[in-house]
Design a protein around this motif. Sequence first.
Motif, mmCIF file in Angstrom:
data_model
loop_
_atom_site.group_PDB
_atom_site.id
_atom_site.type_symbol
_atom_site.label_atom_id
_atom_site.label_comp_id
_atom_site.label_asym_id
_atom_site.label_seq_id
_atom_site.Cartn_x
_atom_site.Cartn_y
_atom_site.Cartn_z
ATOM 1 N N LEU A 50 87.006 15.115 37.477
ATOM 2 C CA LEU A 50 87.223 15.030 38.915
ATOM 3 C C LEU A 50 87.497 13.635 39.459
ATOM 4 O O LEU A 50 87.867 13.507 40.615
ATOM 5 C CB LEU A 50 86.014 15.635 39.639
ATOM 6 N N SER A 73 90.750 13.387 41.208
ATOM 7 C CA SER A 73 91.051 14.194 42.380
ATOM 8 C C SER A 73 90.080 13.946 43.528
ATOM 9 O O SER A 73 90.176 14.564 44.573
ATOM 10 C CB SER A 73 91.055 15.684 42.008
ATOM 11 N N LEU A 74 89.117 13.042 43.324
ATOM 12 C CA LEU A 74 88.213 12.677 44.410
ATOM 13 C C LEU A 74 89.058 12.242 45.608
ATOM 14 O O LEU A 74 89.959 11.433 45.459
ATOM 15 C CB LEU A 74 87.323 11.521 43.949
ATOM 16 N N ALA A 75 88.757 12.832 46.763
ATOM 17 C CA ALA A 75 89.585 12.555 47.943
ATOM 18 C C ALA A 75 89.660 11.051 48.187
ATOM 19 O O ALA A 75 88.652 10.372 48.189
ATOM 20 C CB ALA A 75 88.999 13.261 49.149
#
Lengths: 354, 303
Positions: free
Chosen positions: A113, A116-118
């Motif tokens: 992740l 894709s962490l904002a």
Amino acid sequence: MTMSPSGAAGLDIVVGAGGVGKTTIAAALALDWAHRGHDTLVMTFDPSLRLKDTLGVGDAARDREVAVGTGTTGRLAASLLDARATFDRLVVRYAPDRDAAERILANRYYANLSGSLAGVLEYMAVERLYEVASEGRYGRVVLDTPPTRQALDFLEAPQRIVGFLDSGALRIALKPWFDEHGRLVTARRLGPFGRGLEALLDRLVGLGVLRDMAEFFLAFGPLYDGFRERAHRVEALLRSAGTRFLLVTRPDEERLPETLFFARRLQEAGYHVGPVIINMCHPQAPGRPGLGRTTTAADLLAWLGARDERGLRAFRQRLGSHPSVDLPLLSGEPNDLATLDELRRSLAPGLVSG
Amino acid sequence: MSLLDLLADRRLVVVTGKGGVGKSLTSAALGRLIAGRGRRVLLMEVDPRESLHELAGVAPSGGDVLEVAAGLRLQNLQPVHVLEAVVREHLKLDVLVRRVTGSPVFTHFVDAAPGLKELAVLGHAYRLSRGLTRFPGGPPDVVVLDAPATGHGVSLLGAPSAAAHVITDGPFAHMASELAAFISAPSETAIVVVTLAEEMPVQEALELRDALGRSLARVPDLLVINALFPPFEREAAAGLGPVLADLWRERRAINERELARLERTWVGPRASLPLVPVPRGPSLVAAIVPALSEAVGHDGRSS
């Protein structure tokens, strides 16, 4: 190698909505700096890696700088950035020791992740920019930003990461939740009730997930201060006098409100806003810019020309004394150096002073 | 059965593609066509800046559900509101709900947690399609989702399977894999890719297709090629002067080159839409509906 007087590289950050031509303009501007004798780096974070097509550099430019054969006085290099690789480097740099770094890099949560962490993509773009700017190997650095409709996301990324780190979410997560047997610490202390709680949590989220998350945040703990301080320095770089934001838009009137909104927000936040670039203007054409059943290609061209002319007038009027540069829609696609060169010639007079 | 019939039979139609290619326009036109098949359609937009309302000819909704035509509704969905609704559903007590949603931990978690917003949006569409959530005026038959630009489009569609990969047990894992199955099932979810016939958007459309194949093991149902220049006519161009004639010829040549490339590389239905001299609004949607209908309305799935 040419440096700006302060010794730090001059930075141009090209921002705007998707599909307005940011990547091409970044490349043309970088080419222009190289023509003026500056050693220049153009960086893009675009996930579809379009710059490599435009500059004729392959995947080799992913996360390292590749020389572009331009024959200019200054060197031109291009690099395609990779959020994951940048994040990994940060982890290695700020982890107290090799073991701590390994623990984070191997964590299932991080592995899946971190990319894709904002805001990570955006944050890593400025992070790499900071790295390159402080190394001082280039006189000018041009950054193409990730495609986003909400161009502000890009700038808010550092604050958002700091906000997350400061919010307490991390402090809560940093408590040692699990004992050496992988049981919930709190649950054990609470006796039978605690076992019930543990069972409930397991049923709701799954203890495995919680353990992975807890391990990730625990491992991330030692990085916290370095990361936070770094984010503040990145922020200072973005506001420094040598950094200029170039806002790219198209002449359609419907884009006017969001363009003005973004320019105003940038200025209010203390960033330096360069000329607004109004890209892909259709030339004016004779004929009836008409609708109707018998619309011909000539009418279509006339309509496009009239629409863009009207848009440009509105832009100029609303921008007032703020400078702008308008660029024509090229008849060819900007996918070779010759077309880029054509573009840089129309771009340069309005953008580069001295 | 025509492609349009097939699309109208799905629960969710995701319209995706590079920024600025006409995703919203395509969503609005598809919404109209599907509603025209007697289905109750919800056009869903997930952009903090509302723009679909312009194409529908209504005022910005601020998140409310708007009726724009018979069988066609519109909603601008903020992922954070969906997540707040989930909290409300579980906590029931208003005081507690406010404490949770008002806390900075919640705000920052929602902002930073990977894939959470994507899961919220897709989960909302899923629950709507299963009648699991109350919806003003009754649930829609089909949700047409105007997705964010490509890079984000892949992460949107891939979010459930990514989450299912990380979270392997418990109810979250169950939800994520249920959602992943919903997105990858061609009988439930349709994927429509929009592009311009220009090199970079086509490149992104092809990359998106490959990424979908990798992460969801499926192909898009339809490729919409938007804003084609009219075929070049030498005689008509002669009257326009060299600059315009050159522009027309070159832009059309680019279109034709990319159409040929798609012809070679894109397997599956395609729809070509002309560039029309109509300002953005309901009349623009009306102007492209015939071409889209022509491409997807035939029996035997024409391309």
